[in-house]
Enzyme design. Structure first.
Site, PDB file in Angstrom:
ATOM      1  N   ALA A  42     -21.489 -48.080  -9.998  1.00 18.25           N
ATOM      2  CA  ALA A  42     -21.441 -49.390  -9.327  1.00 18.25           C
ATOM      3  C   ALA A  42     -20.798 -49.336  -7.948  1.00 18.25           C
ATOM      4  CB  ALA A  42     -20.729 -50.438 -10.199  1.00 18.25           C
ATOM      5  N   SER A 113     -22.157 -37.484  -9.985  1.00 17.33           N
ATOM      6  CA  SER A 113     -21.771 -36.081  -9.730  1.00 17.33           C
ATOM      7  C   SER A 113     -20.266 -35.946  -9.515  1.00 17.33           C
ATOM      8  CB  SER A 113     -22.558 -35.502  -8.547  1.00 17.33           C
ATOM      9  OG  SER A 113     -22.685 -36.391  -7.471  1.00 17.33           O
TER      10      SER A 113
END
Length: 200
Positions: A42, A113
């Site tokens: 988000a 990541s």
């Protein structure tokens, strides 16, 4: 007798193309590059990636988004969220991005990541000259407030284990090409900041 993975690798030979990257580049409006958007869930990664894709395509270029959620519907649907699976997830995305860059396509990767080692490996796969790391450092409190998928709420109640920023760590990039707080900048401002670092 079944062949081992090593035996199979010995039988696999790389076939070189007769079309160089430079020749493909002449067909593209933009120099092929992978814009790697990393940050918490988000934080604005996907929003920016798809805004970039739209702008690049509308300017006559070839561009595509490899979204962290989207790739788990096919390419990475066999992977979970353990550290090992996350590493493999990033490796696969990087290999696809590399191939797409070779084809002359601008690639936007929108993927949390969280591990530095995995991002470094992605850079080594794609090539440093084609890798632009953009860290979205949108504060956790803002990401939780936005939470469009309700993931933070589920993570806080234990429904989602190994959730980055709650029950799993996020390793902040040490020297990203760009650092953007999407809670302070508009989408257009973020897009322009990224494009200012892209050779067009």
């Amino acid at each position: 007798m079944n062949k081992t993975t090593t035996d199979i690798k010995d039988d696999v030979v790389w076939h070189a193309t007769e079309v160089t990257s430079d020749k493909r580049g002449l067909l593209s409006v933009h120099k092929p590059l992978t814009i790697w958007l990393t940050g918490l869930s988000a934080s604005g990664k996907s929003t920016l990636a798809f805004a970039l894709e739209k702008m690049l395509v509308e300017s006559g270029g070839s561009a595509f988004v490899l979204d962290g959620d989207n790739v788990r519907h096919g390419l990475c649907k066999d992977l979970g969220f353990t550290a090992q699976d996350r590493t493999e997830n990033i490796r696969r995305i990087a290999e696809v991005a590399k191939l797409m860059n070779e084809a002359g396509v601008m690639v936007m990767v929108a993927c949390i990541s969280p591990c530095t080692a995995d991002r470094d490996n992605a850079k080594s796969i794609i090539g440093e000259e084609r890798f632009l790391e953009v860290y979205l450092n949108t504060p956790l409190s803002v990401c939780e407030r936005l939470d469009p998928k309700g993931l933070y709420r589920k993570a806080r109640t234990g429904e989602i284990p190994n959730f980055t920023g709650v029950s799993a760590p996020y390793e902040v990039p040490v020297a990203p090409a760009l650092k953007l707080d999407a809670s302070e900048l508009s989408v257009d401002d973020c897009v322009q900041a990224i494009l200012s670092r892209v050779a067009i």
